[in-house]
Scaffold this active site. Structure first.
Site, mmCIF file in Angstrom:
data_model
loop_
_atom_site.group_PDB
_atom_site.id
_atom_site.type_symbol
_atom_site.label_atom_id
_atom_site.label_comp_id
_atom_site.label_asym_id
_atom_site.label_seq_id
_atom_site.Cartn_x
_atom_site.Cartn_y
_atom_site.Cartn_z
ATOM 1 N N ARG A 133 55.877 71.666 63.198
ATOM 2 C CA ARG A 133 57.110 70.944 63.223
ATOM 3 C C ARG A 133 56.823 69.395 63.534
ATOM 4 N NH1 ARG A 133 56.201 74.056 67.683
ATOM 5 N NH2 ARG A 133 56.879 73.232 69.868
ATOM 6 N N ARG B 58 61.305 71.435 85.417
ATOM 7 C CA ARG B 58 61.338 70.038 85.815
ATOM 8 C C ARG B 58 60.502 69.962 87.231
ATOM 9 N NH1 ARG B 58 62.749 68.065 81.504
ATOM 10 N NH2 ARG B 58 64.875 68.458 80.678
ATOM 11 N N GLU C 31 63.814 75.087 64.550
ATOM 12 C CA GLU C 31 64.859 75.943 64.506
ATOM 13 C C GLU C 31 64.874 76.652 65.999
ATOM 14 O OE1 GLU C 31 62.412 78.389 61.903
ATOM 15 O OE2 GLU C 31 63.082 77.232 60.123
ATOM 16 N N THR D 277 59.844 77.127 73.351
ATOM 17 C CA THR D 277 59.017 77.153 72.104
ATOM 18 C C THR D 277 57.543 76.957 72.606
ATOM 19 O OG1 THR D 277 60.964 75.886 70.869
ATOM 20 C CG2 THR D 277 58.857 75.859 69.900
ATOM 21 N N HIS E 213 58.864 65.307 67.203
ATOM 22 C CA HIS E 213 59.310 65.876 66.167
ATOM 23 C C HIS E 213 60.669 66.072 65.931
ATOM 24 C CE1 HIS E 213 60.489 69.679 68.251
ATOM 25 N NE2 HIS E 213 59.294 69.338 68.998
#
Length: 206
Positions: free
Chosen positions: A61, A116, A14, A22, A10
């Site tokens: 999104r 990670r 925001e 997110t 995507h």
């Protein structure tokens, strides 16, 4: 028979802009994210690519990015399958937290491990391994058979759900996929053989 699969992350959201974790939250696209989606559609149109089928997550999104791309391709109304199997990795207790603030709270090393490492999840969330364990069965059951049948397919999803697919498609190790950065709104074009193996890959960010 062409077996075409296009993956696209995507456009900027925001929360990407605010440097927030997110996950499954559902912020909209920024103006830049909208522009990135239009550019992706233009790139695919310039290559004279169109599609028979689309897949996306249940998060807006990704859906908005796909909609803009299809608008650029004059393919509004294309059959689209939506599933939470393609959602972003769930960041659990980190969701909504600024990444710099998370480093201050938990320490640089711990946050780096959560972000990670392949199989260590953040508290209450998913590791990349756990994300792959929901993405790949869906890919093998729903997406790949349609691609192999000749349906030109686009998947609009998220950084980590797409990493899971790329790891499978390109035969990458967990260490290799963790180093793979995916730009927002950038299509990656795969052509597959009859067994689902990659014949060619074209990253339009390159």
């Amino acid at each position: 028979m062409e077996r075409l699969l296009v993956l696209v992350r995507h456009g900027q959201s925001e929360w990407n802009l605010k440097n927030l974790f997110t996950g499954w939250k559902d912020p909209g696209l920024t103006d830049q994210g909208v522009a990135e989606a239009h550019k992706a559609g233009e790139q695919l149109r310039d290559l004279k690519l169109n599609f028979d089928l689309a897949f996306t997550s249940v998060l807006s999104r990704a859906q908005k990015t796909l909609g803009i791309i299809l608008e650029e391709l004059d393919q509004i109304g294309l059959e689209t399958l939506k599933d939470q199997a393609l959602n972003e990795r769930d960041y659990g207790d980190l969701t909504g937290m600024n990444k710099d603030e998370a480093r201050e709270k938990f320490g640089e090393e711990q946050v780096h491990i959560w972000r990670r490492s392949y199989d260590i999840p953040p508290p209450g969330g998913e590791s990349l391994k756990m994300t792959a364990e929901r993405v790949l069965p869906y890919y093998k059951a729903e997406i790949l058979p349609r691609v192999l049948s000749g349906k030109r397919t686009i998947v609009a999803a998220h950084g980590n759900s797409l990493r899971s697919l790329i790891m499978e498609l390109e035969g990458l190790s967990p260490e290799e996929i963790l180093k793979r950065e995916l730009g927002t709104g950038t299509p990656i074009i795969y052509r597959l053989d009859e067994d689902g193996k990659v014949i060619s890959v074209q990253d339009l960010a390159a």
